[in-house]
Design a protein around this motif. Structure first.
Motif, PDB file in Angstrom:
ATOM      1  N   ARG A 195       0.840  -1.213   0.000  1.00  0.00           N
ATOM      2  CA  ARG A 195       0.000   0.000   0.000  1.00  0.00           C
ATOM      3  C   ARG A 195       0.867   1.252   0.000  1.00  0.00           C
ATOM      4  O   ARG A 195       0.618   2.192  -0.738  1.00  0.00           O
ATOM      5  CB  ARG A 195      -0.916   0.014   1.214  1.00  0.00           C
ATOM      6  N   ARG A 196       1.870   1.278   0.879  1.00  0.00           N
ATOM      7  CA  ARG A 196       2.749   2.449   0.922  1.00  0.00           C
ATOM      8  C   ARG A 196       3.566   2.546  -0.358  1.00  0.00           C
ATOM      9  O   ARG A 196       3.778   3.632  -0.896  1.00  0.00           O
ATOM     10  CB  ARG A 196       3.674   2.348   2.149  1.00  0.00           C
ATOM     11  N   SER A 197       4.026   1.426  -0.878  1.00  0.00           N
ATOM     12  CA  SER A 197       4.839   1.415  -2.098  1.00  0.00           C
ATOM     13  C   SER A 197       4.035   1.871  -3.308  1.00  0.00           C
ATOM     14  O   SER A 197       4.588   2.455  -4.249  1.00  0.00           O
ATOM     15  CB  SER A 197       5.400   0.018  -2.345  1.00  0.00           C
ATOM     16  N   ALA A 198       2.724   1.650  -3.303  1.00  0.00           N
ATOM     17  CA  ALA A 198       1.882   2.057  -4.437  1.00  0.00           C
ATOM     18  C   ALA A 198       1.785   3.572  -4.564  1.00  0.00           C
ATOM     19  O   ALA A 198       1.509   4.091  -5.642  1.00  0.00           O
ATOM     20  CB  ALA A 198       0.490   1.455  -4.284  1.00  0.00           C
ATOM     21  N   ARG A 199       2.041   4.313  -3.505  1.00  0.00           N
ATOM     22  CA  ARG A 199       1.988   5.778  -3.554  1.00  0.00           C
ATOM     23  C   ARG A 199       3.239   6.400  -4.136  1.00  0.00           C
ATOM     24  O   ARG A 199       3.280   7.592  -4.393  1.00  0.00           O
ATOM     25  CB  ARG A 199       1.772   6.326  -2.141  1.00  0.00           C
ATOM     26  N   ASP A 200       4.292   5.610  -4.317  1.00  0.00           N
ATOM     27  CA  ASP A 200       5.558   6.118  -4.843  1.00  0.00           C
ATOM     28  C   ASP A 200       5.932   5.272  -6.058  1.00  0.00           C
ATOM     29  O   ASP A 200       6.067   4.063  -5.962  1.00  0.00           O
ATOM     30  CB  ASP A 200       6.643   6.004  -3.757  1.00  0.00           C
ATOM     31  N   ASP A 201       6.091   5.927  -7.214  1.00  0.00           N
ATOM     32  CA  ASP A 201       6.401   5.202  -8.448  1.00  0.00           C
ATOM     33  C   ASP A 201       7.856   4.751  -8.533  1.00  0.00           C
ATOM     34  O   ASP A 201       8.187   3.911  -9.359  1.00  0.00           O
ATOM     35  CB  ASP A 201       6.109   6.094  -9.672  1.00  0.00           C
ATOM     36  N   THR A 202       8.729   5.268  -7.674  1.00  0.00           N
ATOM     37  CA  THR A 202      10.158   5.011  -7.862  1.00  0.00           C
ATOM     38  C   THR A 202      10.767   3.974  -6.922  1.00  0.00           C
ATOM     39  O   THR A 202      11.818   3.429  -7.227  1.00  0.00           O
ATOM     40  CB  THR A 202      10.945   6.325  -7.694  1.00  0.00           C
ATOM     41  N   ARG A 203      10.142   3.703  -5.802  1.00  0.00           N
ATOM     42  CA  ARG A 203      10.764   2.748  -4.885  1.00  0.00           C
ATOM     43  C   ARG A 203       9.720   1.980  -4.068  1.00  0.00           C
ATOM     44  O   ARG A 203       8.579   2.369  -3.967  1.00  0.00           O
ATOM     45  CB  ARG A 203      11.769   3.432  -3.972  1.00  0.00           C
ATOM     46  N   LEU A 204      10.224   0.904  -3.455  1.00  0.00           N
ATOM     47  CA  LEU A 204       9.407   0.054  -2.585  1.00  0.00           C
ATOM     48  C   LEU A 204       9.733   0.375  -1.130  1.00  0.00           C
ATOM     49  O   LEU A 204      10.839   0.811  -0.811  1.00  0.00           O
ATOM     50  CB  LEU A 204       9.695  -1.423  -2.861  1.00  0.00           C
ATOM     51  N   PHE A 205       8.761   0.119  -0.224  1.00  0.00           N
ATOM     52  CA  PHE A 205       8.955   0.423   1.181  1.00  0.00           C
ATOM     53  C   PHE A 205       8.712  -0.802   2.061  1.00  0.00           C
ATOM     54  O   PHE A 205       7.858  -1.634   1.775  1.00  0.00           O
ATOM     55  CB  PHE A 205       8.013   1.551   1.641  1.00  0.00           C
ATOM     56  N   ILE A 206       9.473  -0.853   3.122  1.00  0.00           N
ATOM     57  CA  ILE A 206       9.328  -1.891   4.153  1.00  0.00           C
ATOM     58  C   ILE A 206       8.642  -1.245   5.357  1.00  0.00           C
ATOM     59  O   ILE A 206       8.977  -0.122   5.738  1.00  0.00           O
ATOM     60  CB  ILE A 206      10.712  -2.435   4.600  1.00  0.00           C
ATOM     61  N   ARG A 207       7.699  -1.961   5.942  1.00  0.00           N
ATOM     62  CA  ARG A 207       7.018  -1.486   7.159  1.00  0.00           C
ATOM     63  C   ARG A 207       7.738  -2.116   8.356  1.00  0.00           C
ATOM     64  O   ARG A 207       7.630  -3.294   8.609  1.00  0.00           O
ATOM     65  CB  ARG A 207       5.563  -1.904   7.128  1.00  0.00           C
ATOM     66  N   ASP A 208       8.495  -1.308   9.092  1.00  0.00           N
ATOM     67  CA  ASP A 208       9.185  -1.791  10.289  1.00  0.00           C
ATOM     68  C   ASP A 208       8.257  -1.700  11.495  1.00  0.00           C
ATOM     69  O   ASP A 208       7.437  -0.794  11.600  1.00  0.00           O
ATOM     70  CB  ASP A 208      10.431  -0.950  10.582  1.00  0.00           C
ATOM     71  N   ARG A 209       8.422  -2.631  12.399  1.00  0.00           N
ATOM     72  CA  ARG A 209       7.685  -2.620  13.664  1.00  0.00           C
ATOM     73  C   ARG A 209       8.672  -2.306  14.783  1.00  0.00           C
ATOM     74  O   ARG A 209       9.861  -2.553  14.681  1.00  0.00           O
ATOM     75  CB  ARG A 209       7.021  -3.968  13.892  1.00  0.00           C
TER      76      ARG A 209
END
Length: 188
Positions: free
Chosen positions: A77-91
């Motif tokens: 979901r977070r990665s879909a908002r940015d066309d250039t990179r992927l994101f990891i959700r840290d806890r």
């Protein structure tokens, strides 16, 4: 044949005093343990994070995906908002604490106000046992300084009561200076 008669030796006054104190405490402990359970059941225990990423349930931060990390950790979901990179959700790293409690049982704790039905010692014992019960219910390890190592037992109140009864020097003003286990806290 004559039998030797051994005179019954009277225990030393110090031994009699220790035995009397232990019996007095033993007679009060069941009520104190019940009061402690009642107090602990009315409190709620919160989670405490370590202010860094790690195993836990609470969201900590988003960070950019780096090569070599498992794809299952990507937050799509977070990665879909940015066309250039992927994101990891840290806890946030959440871990149990280790606490060592000392309950003052010095002679000054025998005081009881005319307005109260319990001594300061009884109130301190009740609060210490309730605190231990609540902390263990929250996943913590609890012990008694100089009497019992930290445990995460469901029967922590009973274990603490046994350790208090076995204590041979309850009138010490402060606990003997002992190092606490690494990464633990003391409650006096």
């Amino acid at each position: 044949m004559a039998q030797l008669q051994h005179p019954v030796q009277d225990p030393a006054p110090q031994t009699r005093k220790i035995v009397a104190e232990a019996r007095t405490l033993a007679s009060r402990l069941p009520k104190l343990m019940l009061d402690a359970r009642h107090i602990a059941s009315t409190l709620s225990h919160g989670l405490h994070g370590r202010r860094r990423a790690g195993p836990g349930e609470t969201f900590w931060q988003f960070r950019p995906f780096t090569a070599g990390e498992p794809a299952q950790r990507i937050d799509w979901r977070r990665s879909a908002r940015d066309d250039t990179r992927l994101f990891i959700r840290d806890r946030e790293w959440e871990a149990a604490h280790t606490l060592s409690i000392w309950i003052d049982r010095s002679p000054s704790m025998a005081f009881k106000s005319g307005l109260s039905q319990v001594t300061k010692e009884d109130r301190a014992l009740t609060l210490g046992l309730a605190l231990a019960q609540m902390l263990v219910a929250g996943g913590e390890k609890v012990g008694l300084i100089g009497l019992m190592p930290p445990l995460a037992s469901r029967h922590i109140i009973e274990r603490m009561a046994e350790a208090l009864l076995a204590d041979r020097a309850p009138s010490a003003e402060m606990p003997e200076i002992l190092p606490l286990p690494a990464r633990s806290e003391g409650i006096l």
